[in-house]
Design a protein around this motif. Structure first.
Motif, PDB file in Angstrom:
ATOM      1  N   LEU A 238       0.839  -1.208   0.000  1.00  0.00           N
ATOM      2  CA  LEU A 238       0.000   0.000   0.000  1.00  0.00           C
ATOM      3  C   LEU A 238       0.870   1.253   0.000  1.00  0.00           C
ATOM      4  O   LEU A 238       0.379   2.367  -0.146  1.00  0.00           O
ATOM      5  CB  LEU A 238      -0.933   0.011   1.216  1.00  0.00           C
ATOM      6  N   HIS A 239       2.179   1.087   0.153  1.00  0.00           N
ATOM      7  CA  HIS A 239       3.087   2.254   0.177  1.00  0.00           C
ATOM      8  C   HIS A 239       4.105   2.053  -0.952  1.00  0.00           C
ATOM      9  O   HIS A 239       3.722   2.011  -2.116  1.00  0.00           O
ATOM     10  CB  HIS A 239       3.696   2.338   1.580  1.00  0.00           C
ATOM     11  N   ALA A 242       3.800  -0.499  -3.993  1.00  0.00           N
ATOM     12  CA  ALA A 242       2.765  -0.384  -5.033  1.00  0.00           C
ATOM     13  C   ALA A 242       3.364  -0.363  -6.441  1.00  0.00           C
ATOM     14  O   ALA A 242       2.751  -0.873  -7.387  1.00  0.00           O
ATOM     15  CB  ALA A 242       1.930   0.867  -4.800  1.00  0.00           C
ATOM     16  N   VAL A 267     -12.088  -4.894  -9.422  1.00  0.00           N
ATOM     17  CA  VAL A 267     -11.789  -3.810  -8.475  1.00  0.00           C
ATOM     18  C   VAL A 267     -13.092  -3.296  -7.879  1.00  0.00           C
ATOM     19  O   VAL A 267     -13.211  -3.105  -6.661  1.00  0.00           O
ATOM     20  CB  VAL A 267     -11.018  -2.662  -9.183  1.00  0.00           C
ATOM     21  N   LYS A 270     -14.536  -5.084  -5.251  1.00  0.00           N
ATOM     22  CA  LYS A 270     -13.597  -5.028  -4.111  1.00  0.00           C
ATOM     23  C   LYS A 270     -12.837  -6.344  -3.914  1.00  0.00           C
ATOM     24  O   LYS A 270     -12.471  -6.706  -2.807  1.00  0.00           O
ATOM     25  CB  LYS A 270     -14.309  -4.606  -2.820  1.00  0.00           C
ATOM     26  N   ARG A 273      -7.506  -4.182  -5.542  1.00  0.00           N
ATOM     27  CA  ARG A 273      -7.419  -2.726  -5.727  1.00  0.00           C
ATOM     28  C   ARG A 273      -6.746  -2.410  -7.055  1.00  0.00           C
ATOM     29  O   ARG A 273      -5.941  -3.210  -7.540  1.00  0.00           O
ATOM     30  CB  ARG A 273      -6.636  -2.093  -4.591  1.00  0.00           C
ATOM     31  N   LEU A 274      -7.055  -1.260  -7.594  1.00  0.00           N
ATOM     32  CA  LEU A 274      -6.362  -0.814  -8.797  1.00  0.00           C
ATOM     33  C   LEU A 274      -5.039  -0.212  -8.325  1.00  0.00           C
ATOM     34  O   LEU A 274      -5.008   0.878  -7.735  1.00  0.00           O
ATOM     35  CB  LEU A 274      -7.234   0.219  -9.515  1.00  0.00           C
ATOM     36  N   MET A 275      -3.969  -0.964  -8.515  1.00  0.00           N
ATOM     37  CA  MET A 275      -2.693  -0.542  -7.937  1.00  0.00           C
ATOM     38  C   MET A 275      -2.167   0.698  -8.673  1.00  0.00           C
ATOM     39  O   MET A 275      -2.337   0.828  -9.880  1.00  0.00           O
ATOM     40  CB  MET A 275      -1.673  -1.689  -7.995  1.00  0.00           C
ATOM     41  N   GLY A 276      -1.534   1.587  -7.890  1.00  0.00           N
ATOM     42  CA  GLY A 276      -1.044   2.833  -8.493  1.00  0.00           C
ATOM     43  C   GLY A 276      -2.145   3.878  -8.627  1.00  0.00           C
ATOM     44  O   GLY A 276      -1.949   4.913  -9.250  1.00  0.00           O
ATOM     45  N   PHE A 277      -3.306   3.584  -8.051  1.00  0.00           N
ATOM     46  CA  PHE A 277      -4.418   4.541  -8.060  1.00  0.00           C
ATOM     47  C   PHE A 277      -4.781   4.894  -6.625  1.00  0.00           C
ATOM     48  O   PHE A 277      -4.695   4.053  -5.736  1.00  0.00           O
ATOM     49  CB  PHE A 277      -5.653   3.922  -8.735  1.00  0.00           C
ATOM     50  N   GLY A 278      -5.235   6.129  -6.451  1.00  0.00           N
ATOM     51  CA  GLY A 278      -5.724   6.540  -5.138  1.00  0.00           C
ATOM     52  C   GLY A 278      -4.595   7.096  -4.292  1.00  0.00           C
ATOM     53  O   GLY A 278      -3.418   6.728  -4.461  1.00  0.00           O
ATOM     54  N   ARG A 280      -4.097   9.072  -0.168  1.00  0.00           N
ATOM     55  CA  ARG A 280      -4.725   9.630   1.026  1.00  0.00           C
ATOM     56  C   ARG A 280      -4.940  11.132   0.882  1.00  0.00           C
ATOM     57  O   ARG A 280      -5.920  11.685   1.369  1.00  0.00           O
ATOM     58  CB  ARG A 280      -3.843   9.315   2.247  1.00  0.00           C
ATOM     59  N   ARG A 328     -14.939   8.248  -5.846  1.00  0.00           N
ATOM     60  CA  ARG A 328     -13.994   8.037  -4.737  1.00  0.00           C
ATOM     61  C   ARG A 328     -12.718   8.859  -4.907  1.00  0.00           C
ATOM     62  O   ARG A 328     -11.770   8.716  -4.140  1.00  0.00           O
ATOM     63  CB  ARG A 328     -13.655   6.546  -4.625  1.00  0.00           C
ATOM     64  N   LEU A 330     -10.344   8.696  -7.173  1.00  0.00           N
ATOM     65  CA  LEU A 330      -9.173   7.830  -7.374  1.00  0.00           C
ATOM     66  C   LEU A 330      -8.517   8.148  -8.715  1.00  0.00           C
ATOM     67  O   LEU A 330      -9.159   8.007  -9.770  1.00  0.00           O
ATOM     68  CB  LEU A 330      -9.603   6.356  -7.340  1.00  0.00           C
ATOM     69  N   ASN A 333      -1.441   7.591  -9.006  1.00  0.00           N
ATOM     70  CA  ASN A 333      -0.465   8.195  -8.100  1.00  0.00           C
ATOM     71  C   ASN A 333       0.943   7.991  -8.663  1.00  0.00           C
ATOM     72  O   ASN A 333       1.107   7.425  -9.758  1.00  0.00           O
ATOM     73  CB  ASN A 333      -0.628   7.640  -6.671  1.00  0.00           C
ATOM     74  N   ASP A 335       3.175   5.999  -8.287  1.00  0.00           N
ATOM     75  CA  ASP A 335       3.621   4.646  -8.615  1.00  0.00           C
ATOM     76  C   ASP A 335       3.072   4.112  -9.932  1.00  0.00           C
ATOM     77  O   ASP A 335       3.535   3.087 -10.422  1.00  0.00           O
ATOM     78  CB  ASP A 335       3.207   3.678  -7.494  1.00  0.00           C
TER      79      ASP A 335
HETATM   80  N1  ACO Z   1      -8.526   0.742  -6.080  1.00  0.00           N
HETATM   81  C1  ACO Z   1      -9.834   0.584  -5.818  1.00  0.00           C
HETATM   82  N2  ACO Z   1     -10.495   1.205  -4.827  1.00  0.00           N
HETATM   83  C2  ACO Z   1      -9.770   2.016  -4.044  1.00  0.00           C
HETATM   84  C3  ACO Z   1      -8.395   2.234  -4.254  1.00  0.00           C
HETATM   85  C4  ACO Z   1      -7.781   1.563  -5.316  1.00  0.00           C
HETATM   86  N3  ACO Z   1      -6.484   1.750  -5.586  1.00  0.00           N
HETATM   87  N4  ACO Z   1      -7.943   3.099  -3.327  1.00  0.00           N
HETATM   88  C5  ACO Z   1      -8.996   3.409  -2.559  1.00  0.00           C
HETATM   89  N5  ACO Z   1     -10.106   2.751  -2.995  1.00  0.00           N
HETATM   90  C6  ACO Z   1     -11.473   2.875  -2.485  1.00  0.00           C
HETATM   91  C7  ACO Z   1     -11.669   2.089  -1.187  1.00  0.00           C
HETATM   92  O1  ACO Z   1     -12.102   0.782  -1.450  1.00  0.00           O
HETATM   93  C8  ACO Z   1     -12.707   2.937  -0.502  1.00  0.00           C
HETATM   94  O2  ACO Z   1     -13.957   2.678  -1.113  1.00  0.00           O
HETATM   95  P1  ACO Z   1     -15.315   2.626  -0.226  1.00  0.00           P
HETATM   96  O3  ACO Z   1     -15.523   4.037   0.219  1.00  0.00           O
HETATM   97  O4  ACO Z   1     -16.330   2.109  -1.151  1.00  0.00           O
HETATM   98  O5  ACO Z   1     -15.030   1.687   0.918  1.00  0.00           O
HETATM   99  C9  ACO Z   1     -12.332   4.373  -0.880  1.00  0.00           C
HETATM  100  O6  ACO Z   1     -11.659   4.258  -2.151  1.00  0.00           O
HETATM  101  C10 ACO Z   1     -11.405   5.058   0.115  1.00  0.00           C
HETATM  102  O7  ACO Z   1     -10.261   4.200   0.293  1.00  0.00           O
HETATM  103  P2  ACO Z   1      -9.342   4.168   1.572  1.00  0.00           P
HETATM  104  O8  ACO Z   1      -8.708   2.829   1.668  1.00  0.00           O
HETATM  105  O9  ACO Z   1     -10.113   4.674   2.758  1.00  0.00           O
HETATM  106  O10 ACO Z   1      -8.262   5.255   1.187  1.00  0.00           O
HETATM  107  P3  ACO Z   1      -6.918   5.511   1.964  1.00  0.00           P
HETATM  108  O11 ACO Z   1      -6.668   6.972   1.923  1.00  0.00           O
HETATM  109  O12 ACO Z   1      -6.916   4.850   3.288  1.00  0.00           O
HETATM  110  O13 ACO Z   1      -5.842   4.724   1.074  1.00  0.00           O
HETATM  111  C11 ACO Z   1      -4.220   4.196  -0.519  1.00  0.00           C
HETATM  112  C12 ACO Z   1      -4.920   5.325   0.258  1.00  0.00           C
HETATM  113  C13 ACO Z   1      -3.607   3.201   0.463  1.00  0.00           C
HETATM  114  C14 ACO Z   1      -3.091   4.815  -1.337  1.00  0.00           C
HETATM  115  C15 ACO Z   1      -5.241   3.498  -1.424  1.00  0.00           C
HETATM  116  O14 ACO Z   1      -5.758   4.415  -2.367  1.00  0.00           O
HETATM  117  C16 ACO Z   1      -4.672   2.268  -2.134  1.00  0.00           C
HETATM  118  O15 ACO Z   1      -4.707   1.166  -1.560  1.00  0.00           O
HETATM  119  N6  ACO Z   1      -4.138   2.432  -3.392  1.00  0.00           N
HETATM  120  C17 ACO Z   1      -3.529   1.331  -4.087  1.00  0.00           C
HETATM  121  C18 ACO Z   1      -2.115   1.126  -3.599  1.00  0.00           C
HETATM  122  C19 ACO Z   1      -1.195   2.240  -4.057  1.00  0.00           C
HETATM  123  O16 ACO Z   1      -1.167   2.617  -5.215  1.00  0.00           O
HETATM  124  N7  ACO Z   1      -0.386   2.739  -3.102  1.00  0.00           N
HETATM  125  C20 ACO Z   1       0.606   3.781  -3.381  1.00  0.00           C
HETATM  126  C21 ACO Z   1       0.215   5.040  -2.705  1.00  0.00           C
HETATM  127  S1  ACO Z   1       1.283   6.361  -3.126  1.00  0.00           S
HETATM  128  C22 ACO Z   1       2.693   6.077  -2.252  1.00  0.00           C
HETATM  129  O17 ACO Z   1       2.783   5.363  -1.289  1.00  0.00           O
HETATM  130  C23 ACO Z   1       3.813   6.715  -2.790  1.00  0.00           C
END
Ligand code: ACO
Length: 401
Positions: A238-239, A242, A267, A270, A273-278, A280, A328, A330, A333, A335
């Protein structure tokens, strides 16, 4: 029902903020992020300007020391990095403690950075700016040697020693890919792209690994131990993990195991997850992803071919046209595209998170020092909301059911 007495602390009420989404753990002068508007500044300088005009070493100086370096600063810094590029021969034994061929570069990196401190115990306690400068030089220079050696170890090849005549990024590629009597000579675009990737990863305020470095540092642990803890925090998918997970995902699609539409459906159910998306913080776009998308495109137009870029572009297009992702907030990011650049440079996926760690090191050091220098820093010690049993009496073993 929650017992309100559980929420009281000596200094007021305890806030409950899972994942620390709304908790400011410190004050910091280093990096500014405005997630709503996709803005990122290092020490006040927009990331777009640094990416266009700067390089990784200059950025490292800026983050750590607060200002863009003067010519003489850069010359002093480069000389220190050159002088510190080798690691003690005894430290090489640590690499042998890991299993050949299947060792994890992140495990080696975190362990050897911590062990490195034992070779410089005089820097466990830093008393002045010149000791700090020396610690900075040792870590930033040696991390790349340790990282490249961890790769050579993981593929069972002999180590390639650094070459002081090469620039920081070129030298790293040399230690990764040169073979005896044959220097690896990367094209200039490759060296620049690597510098850009490192620079864009160099800091991102209180992310999980940086918070970990500050947390460990707040106990007055030394800088090597604090950074080693940050490397472990970065490891998870998740960090920092990814970037490798993105490539896995794109490869599954390329190999025909799953289509883009099927992946997006999974995705949305659920199942993954779509990696590299989303992100905080970023809720409209991640400025680093924009810069890297362009850089990946440029690199591939310069003869580095990769079908995964086309898949990534199509996946992004479909995801951002879909309400599930826009609702959401998303978006790609940092990555999402960094892995494509790293692949084009020949970096194996198992090394991707290590690459992130090399880039993030100046940020970790800057944050460690900011806390270290601040006389008001307290040991980081969050509270909790206790949800377990209320007091009960001990039951002797013969009477337990
Ligand atoms: N794919 C699908 N759905 C997602 C994703 C994703 N990548 N990220 C978040 N969501 C959804 C969650 O399921 C949630 O949906 P819901 O409201 O229906 O339950 C909503 O979006 C909010 O998600 P949270 O997990 O609460 O978001 P949080 O801020 O805690 O997480 C994170 C952020 C960890 C980056 C997340 O977006 C994720 O897992 N992304 C994929 C892994 C990734 O790319 N990580 C790299 C981050 S950047 C870095 O570290 C440099």
């Amino acid at each position: 029902g929650l017992d309100i007495s559980n929420l009281r602390s000596q200094s007021g009420l305890i806030t409950f903020d899972p994942g620390f989404g709304n908790t400011g753990s410190c004050k910091s002068d280093i990096t500014f992020v405005d997630g709503e508007n996709g803005i990122l500044h290092y020490r006040g300088y927009p990331i777009e300007e640094l990416a266009e005009h700067g390089n990784f070493i200059e950025t490292a100086w800026l983050l750590i020391f607060g200002e863009l370096p003067l010519k003489e600063d850069l010359a002093r810094f480069r000389a220190l990095l050159c002088a510190e590029e080798l690691i003690h021969e005894d430290l090489l034994h640590h690499f042998n403690g890991f299993p050949s061929h299947k060792s994890q570069p992140m495990a080696i990196l975190s362990a050897v950075i911590n062990a490195l401190g034992s070779y410089h115990t005089d820097l466990y306690d830093i008393h002045n700016k010149s000791e700090f400068f020396l610690a900075v030089g040792k870590m930033i220079s040696k991390v790349r040697t340790i990282a490249a050696f961890s790769y050579r170890k993981s593929i069972g090849r002999p180590f390639m020693y650094p070459d002081p005549d090469l620039s920081y990024c070129h030298n790293f590629l040399h230690m990764m890919f040169s073979i005896p009597n044959k220097h690896y000579d990367p094209p200039i675009e490759a060296v620049k792209a690597l510098s850009l990737v490192f620079m864009l990863h160099a800091d991102h305020e209180q992310n999980c690994s940086t918070s970990t470095v500050r947390m460990v540092g707040s106990t007055q642990a030394n800088i090597f131990a604090s950074v080693s803890a940050g490397i472990c925090a970065l490891w998870g998918k998740l960090h920092g993990g990814a970037n490798a997970a993105v490539i896995d995902m794109l490869e599954q699609i390329k190999d025909g195991d799953i289509t883009i539409d099927e992946y997006l459906e999974k995705v949305k159910k659920k199942e993954c997850r779509l990696m590299g998306f989303g992100h905080r913080i970023y809720k409209s776009f991640d400025p680093r992803a924009r810069i890297l998308k362009k850089a990946a495109d440029n690199l591939l137009q310069n003869g580095f071919n990769d079908q995964l870029l086309d898949i990534a572009l199509e996946l992004e297009e479909k995801a951002i046209a879909d309400d599930y992702f826009t609702e959401r907030k998303l978006y790609p990011n940092v990555d999402f595209y960094s892995g494509i650049i790293l692949r084009a440079l020949g970096i194996p996926v198992a090394m991707f998170t290590v690459m992130f760690a090399i880039g993030r090191l100046p940020g970790w050091i800057a944050h460690w020092y900011e806390d270290f220098e601040n006389p008001t820093t307290r040991i980081n010690r969050p509270r909790q909301i206790y949800t377990g049993q209320t007091q009960r009496n001990y039951i002797p073993i013969d009477f337990r059911k």
